[in-house]
Design a protein around this motif. Structure first.
Motif, PDB file in Angstrom:
ATOM      1  N   UNK A 211       0.836  -1.206   0.000  1.00  0.00           N
ATOM      2  CA  UNK A 211       0.000   0.000   0.000  1.00  0.00           C
ATOM      3  C   UNK A 211       0.865   1.248   0.000  1.00  0.00           C
ATOM      4  N   UNK A 212       1.919   1.179   0.808  1.00  0.00           N
ATOM      5  CA  UNK A 212       2.806   2.346   0.857  1.00  0.00           C
ATOM      6  C   UNK A 212       3.471   2.570  -0.499  1.00  0.00           C
ATOM      7  N   UNK A 213       3.912   1.469  -1.095  1.00  0.00           N
ATOM      8  CA  UNK A 213       4.572   1.588  -2.398  1.00  0.00           C
ATOM      9  C   UNK A 213       3.619   2.177  -3.432  1.00  0.00           C
ATOM     10  N   UNK A 214       2.418   1.666  -3.437  1.00  0.00           N
ATOM     11  CA  UNK A 214       1.458   2.056  -4.457  1.00  0.00           C
ATOM     12  C   UNK A 214       0.921   3.470  -4.227  1.00  0.00           C
ATOM     13  N   UNK A 215       0.530   3.756  -2.994  1.00  0.00           N
ATOM     14  CA  UNK A 215      -0.173   5.009  -2.741  1.00  0.00           C
ATOM     15  C   UNK A 215       0.677   6.040  -2.023  1.00  0.00           C
ATOM     16  N   UNK A 216       1.532   5.574  -1.128  1.00  0.00           N
ATOM     17  CA  UNK A 216       2.210   6.511  -0.233  1.00  0.00           C
ATOM     18  C   UNK A 216       3.475   7.134  -0.811  1.00  0.00           C
ATOM     19  N   UNK A 217       4.264   6.296  -1.469  1.00  0.00           N
ATOM     20  CA  UNK A 217       5.616   6.760  -1.804  1.00  0.00           C
ATOM     21  C   UNK A 217       5.620   7.919  -2.797  1.00  0.00           C
ATOM     22  N   UNK A 218       4.535   8.074  -3.564  1.00  0.00           N
ATOM     23  CA  UNK A 218       4.496   9.175  -4.525  1.00  0.00           C
ATOM     24  C   UNK A 218       4.545  10.520  -3.811  1.00  0.00           C
ATOM     25  N   UNK A 219       4.022  10.560  -2.591  1.00  0.00           N
ATOM     26  CA  UNK A 219       3.937  11.837  -1.882  1.00  0.00           C
ATOM     27  C   UNK A 219       5.276  12.279  -1.307  1.00  0.00           C
ATOM     28  N   UNK A 220       6.230  11.356  -1.326  1.00  0.00           N
ATOM     29  CA  UNK A 220       7.554  11.763  -0.855  1.00  0.00           C
ATOM     30  C   UNK A 220       8.220  12.695  -1.865  1.00  0.00           C
ATOM     31  N   UNK A 221       7.724  12.652  -3.072  1.00  0.00           N
ATOM     32  CA  UNK A 221       8.206  13.587  -4.094  1.00  0.00           C
ATOM     33  C   UNK A 221       9.535  13.179  -4.688  1.00  0.00           C
ATOM     34  N   UNK A 222       9.853  13.830  -5.763  1.00  0.00           N
ATOM     35  CA  UNK A 222      11.174  13.626  -6.350  1.00  0.00           C
ATOM     36  C   UNK A 222      11.262  12.474  -7.310  1.00  0.00           C
ATOM     37  N   UNK A 223      10.213  11.661  -7.406  1.00  0.00           N
ATOM     38  CA  UNK A 223      10.320  10.495  -8.263  1.00  0.00           C
ATOM     39  C   UNK A 223       9.911  10.799  -9.683  1.00  0.00           C
ATOM     40  N   UNK A 224      10.232   9.920 -10.576  1.00  0.00           N
ATOM     41  CA  UNK A 224       9.795  10.093 -11.942  1.00  0.00           C
ATOM     42  C   UNK A 224       8.570   9.235 -12.273  1.00  0.00           C
ATOM     43  N   UNK A 225       8.147   8.377 -11.324  1.00  0.00           N
ATOM     44  CA  UNK A 225       6.935   7.603 -11.547  1.00  0.00           C
ATOM     45  C   UNK A 225       5.737   8.538 -11.504  1.00  0.00           C
ATOM     46  N   UNK A 226       4.840   8.423 -12.504  1.00  0.00           N
ATOM     47  CA  UNK A 226       3.661   9.286 -12.468  1.00  0.00           C
ATOM     48  C   UNK A 226       2.687   8.854 -11.390  1.00  0.00           C
TER      49      UNK A 226
END
Lengths: 270, 423
Positions: free
Chosen positions: A254-269
């Motif tokens: 769940x964290x990988x799918x939903x949470x980690x995007x909010x940490x910012x800086x990634x290139x995953x949309x």
């Protein structure tokens, strides 16, 4: 049009959810039948929406966050039907459909018109990468649900005071069977999906690994499941331990799918 | 005709009375004949240790209740005041409801027990043999059987075991799923365990081992269960493979300690193991329950589960009551079909109207008709109406048909000629 079809699928899923919960409470076979009927129809409508979207966009509709939510819901429902056909566990719907319904609800609420895509997100490789990863997540969700059912039933047997769950939940053995089956389906899918991702990254970005938050989270998730499987087969871990491990694994998913995007800086949309 | 039921059961009469009123099986035929002589058209007697019920199809003009009571007093030579306060009686719909509830085991001492249906079927077949069952009772009883079947399959009244031995089997199934391929170890050869053993054996356990301090007794029990006797010294070794262990030794202390089981569970790769300890004093240390993947139930624990199952059954019984209520309603409404007059009148007028309309149409076209022609055509139409109606109606009135079939037929006629609006 597509929004409308998605809304119908959502309505059917919610209807199925309600009947599953009622069926769980009242233990009526008829309610379970209605539930699987509506969810089955919902699944077909959902599939139709995916096909329409595919036709409209000209590539597999899995490039936006909403589309990922919708595809995840679709994959979980697929997993639900496959495991229902194999194990005939009536109560499964009551555990699985809440997630399906809420994923679908979010999809419909967040749905908006087509946005411009960043370059490089399109393409077969990246689509397969995403499909595999989301199918793996769906399988891991089944693992999570069977772990939950296992722990609930085990608690009933250990406290020796049967309550609502004792009568309704399947046997420990069945929970474990479903747990291993889904775990051993999810893990290879995820491995393959990650592999596709790194290869694609190498081709487009010129490097296998970018320390993107999602990459790190995914690697951690993969490791948790690897360790779990390792202990299962070499240390003879069973029952409660594997169940706890599966729950930890899914939290990580769940964290990988939903949470980690909010940490910012990634290139995953997403 | 009307349906009358008079009887007593475990709630209305103490066991001494029930015994006095019970019908011995070999006297039942004669008792049924006696009932028929008192003017009943059909009769059936259900006599078990918890209830005695007399069910009869009584002609409208007779007081069925009084006659059935009279029959009970006379047959058992009991004084009416002595027996009357224990008796209940039901008429028509209420009698149908009562017999449905009895067959579905909702009126039983232990709700959901499955014996009663067999007893009702037995009573029915005895009455059939005695020739005292006709169309009416036949359809009531067959409906009762199907209601009982529905109640059992659509609600959980019989789903959860209440006897200690079947609770043990049910628990084993909650742990292992199906029991086929599992191994059962019997520790000690005490008498107490035999029922549980039979239950487990019949639920598919594939291998049975018996071990006992005195090997002869173990051999004996093993032979009777088609199992294998194992030397007592090899107990620890057995625990490596056995999935279910029933202990019923007469030993004064623990035969298996927590350490023994702890070691065993590691030896068996942490596969679950289920101890059923029905010996008093207990033979397996209850502490083993704390070990992961070990489940230990003693006789008190089994009783707790049984009580919970009983509560669950009662919850289900409320649903079954609703189901019976629905069935009573639909059955009663079908019985009303047997009142034929409105259906016959409706059928006749419907066919008459069709023929009449066609006749008028033809007459309008025949411009050169004579009054004689017209008269002849009218007579012919009337004859056609009669010839069509006659077989349809006489089939409806037949008494020798199976009642279910008869009602089916009447309903079909009503549907075919769209008579429902008229009723």
């Amino acid at each position: 049009m597509i929004q409308f079809v998605l809304n119908i699928a959502l309505a059917l899923y919610v209807l199925g959810l309600l009947h599953s919960l009622l069926g769980f409470y009242a233990k009526r076979p008829l309610l379970y039948k209605i539930a699987s009927g509506t969810v089955g129809t919902g699944f077909l409508v959902h599939t139709l929406a995916l096909v329409l979207l595919w036709a409209q966009e000209g590539h597999f509709p899995l490039t936006r966050f909403q589309e990922a939510l919708s595809f995840f819901a679709w994959a979980v429902t697929l997993g639900f039907f496959l495991s229902y056909l194999k194990y005939r566990i009536n109560v499964l719907g009551a555990f699985i459909l809440p997630l399906v319904s809420s994923l679908m609800l979010s999809t419909c609420l967040l749905w908006e018109e087509r946005l411009e895509l960043p370059e490089g997100v399109r393409g077969t490789w990246v689509a397969i990468h995403t499909i595999l990863i989301l199918l793996a997540y769906a399988a891991f969700f089944l693992t999570f649900v069977s772990a939950l059912m296992y722990l609930l039933q085990e608690r009933e047997l250990k406290t020796k005071r049967p309550s609502i769950f004792y009568f309704r939940l399947p046997s420990l053995q069945q929970c474990e069977d479903l747990l291993y089956r889904s775990l051993m389906t999810g893990f290879p899918l995820m491995t393959l999906g990650l592999l596709m991702g790194t290869l694609w990254s190498e081709r487009i970005l010129g490097r296998f690994w970018s320390w993107d938050p999602k990459e790190i989270a995914a690697a951690a998730t993969w490791l948790i499941y690897l360790v779990l499987i390792q202990y299962r087969f070499t240390q003879g871990w069973r029952g409660r331990r594997v169940a706890y491990g599966s729950i930890l694994g899914f939290i990580s998913v769940l964290f990988t799918f939903l949470g980690s995007s909010y940490l910012g800086g990634g290139y995953h949309t997403f | 005709m009307k349906l009358v039921l008079v009887g007593l059961n475990h709630r209305t009469a103490p066991v001494e009375i029930r015994q006095r009123v019970a019908f011995p099986e070999d006297g039942l035929q004669q008792a049924l004949q006696e009932l028929m002589r008192s003017g009943m058209r059909e009769a059936l007697i259900l006599s078990t240790c918890n209830r005695v019920e007399v069910l009869a199809n009584c002609p409208e003009e007779l007081d069925g209740e009084a006659l059935l009571k009279q029959f009970l007093y006379a047959y058992h030579s009991l004084a009416p005041p002595f027996l009357e306060r224990h008796l209940y009686s039901h008429l028509n719909d209420k009698a149908v409801r009562h017999i449905f509830r009895v067959a579905s085991s909702l009126d039983s001492m232990v709700v959901g027990e499955t014996q009663i249906l067999g007893q009702v079927k037995e009573a029915y077949s005895l009455a059939c043999q005695a020739g005292t069952v006709g169309n009416y009772l036949h359809s009531v009883m067959n409906r009762a059987f199907s209601v009982a079947k529905r109640a059992r399959s659509e609600t959980g009244i019989s789903a959860f075991s209440v006897s200690i031995s079947s609770v043990a089997v049910e628990l084993a199934k909650k742990i292992f799923g199906e029991l086929g391929g599992r191994t059962l170890l019997i520790l000690g050869a005490g008498k107490m365990g035999e029922l549980a053993l039979k239950h487990l054996r019949s639920s598919g356990v594939s291998q049975v081992w018996v071990t006992n301090r005195t090997p002869e007794r173990a051999q004996e029990l093993a032979a009777s269960l088609e199992g294998v006797a194992v030397p007592f010294e090899r107990l620890q070794e057995c625990l490596r493979t056995a999935d279910i262990v029933i202990s019923s030794t007469g030993a004064p202390g623990f035969v298996l300690t927590r350490q023994d089981v702890q070691k065993a569970i590691l030896d068996r790769g942490r596969r679950p193991i289920f101890f059923i300890d029905i010996s008093v004093p207990r033979n397996v240390d209850p502490e083993v329950h704390q070990i992961e993947n070990v489940y230990y139930y003693d006789i008190d624990n089994l009783q707790t589960v049984s009580a919970a199952n009983r509560r669950e059954r009662e919850r289900e019984a409320r649903l079954a009551e609703r189901l019976v209520e629905e069935e009573v309603k639909s059955f009663a409404s079908r019985l009303k079909l047997l009142n034929l007059a409105p259906t016959i009148a409706g059928l006749r007028s419907r066919i008459e109207r069709i023929c009449q309309e066609e006749l008028e149409r033809s007459l309008r076209k025949l411009s050169d008709r004579t009054p004689q022609h017209e008269e002849e055509l009218r007579l012919m139409t009337a004859r056609i109406v009669n010839k069509i109606c006659h077989p349809l109606i006489s089939q409806m009135k037949r008494q020798d048909e199976n009642l279910e079939f008869q009602m089916e037929y009447i309903e079909t006629i009503k549907r075919m000629f769209r008579l429902n609006s008229k009723l």
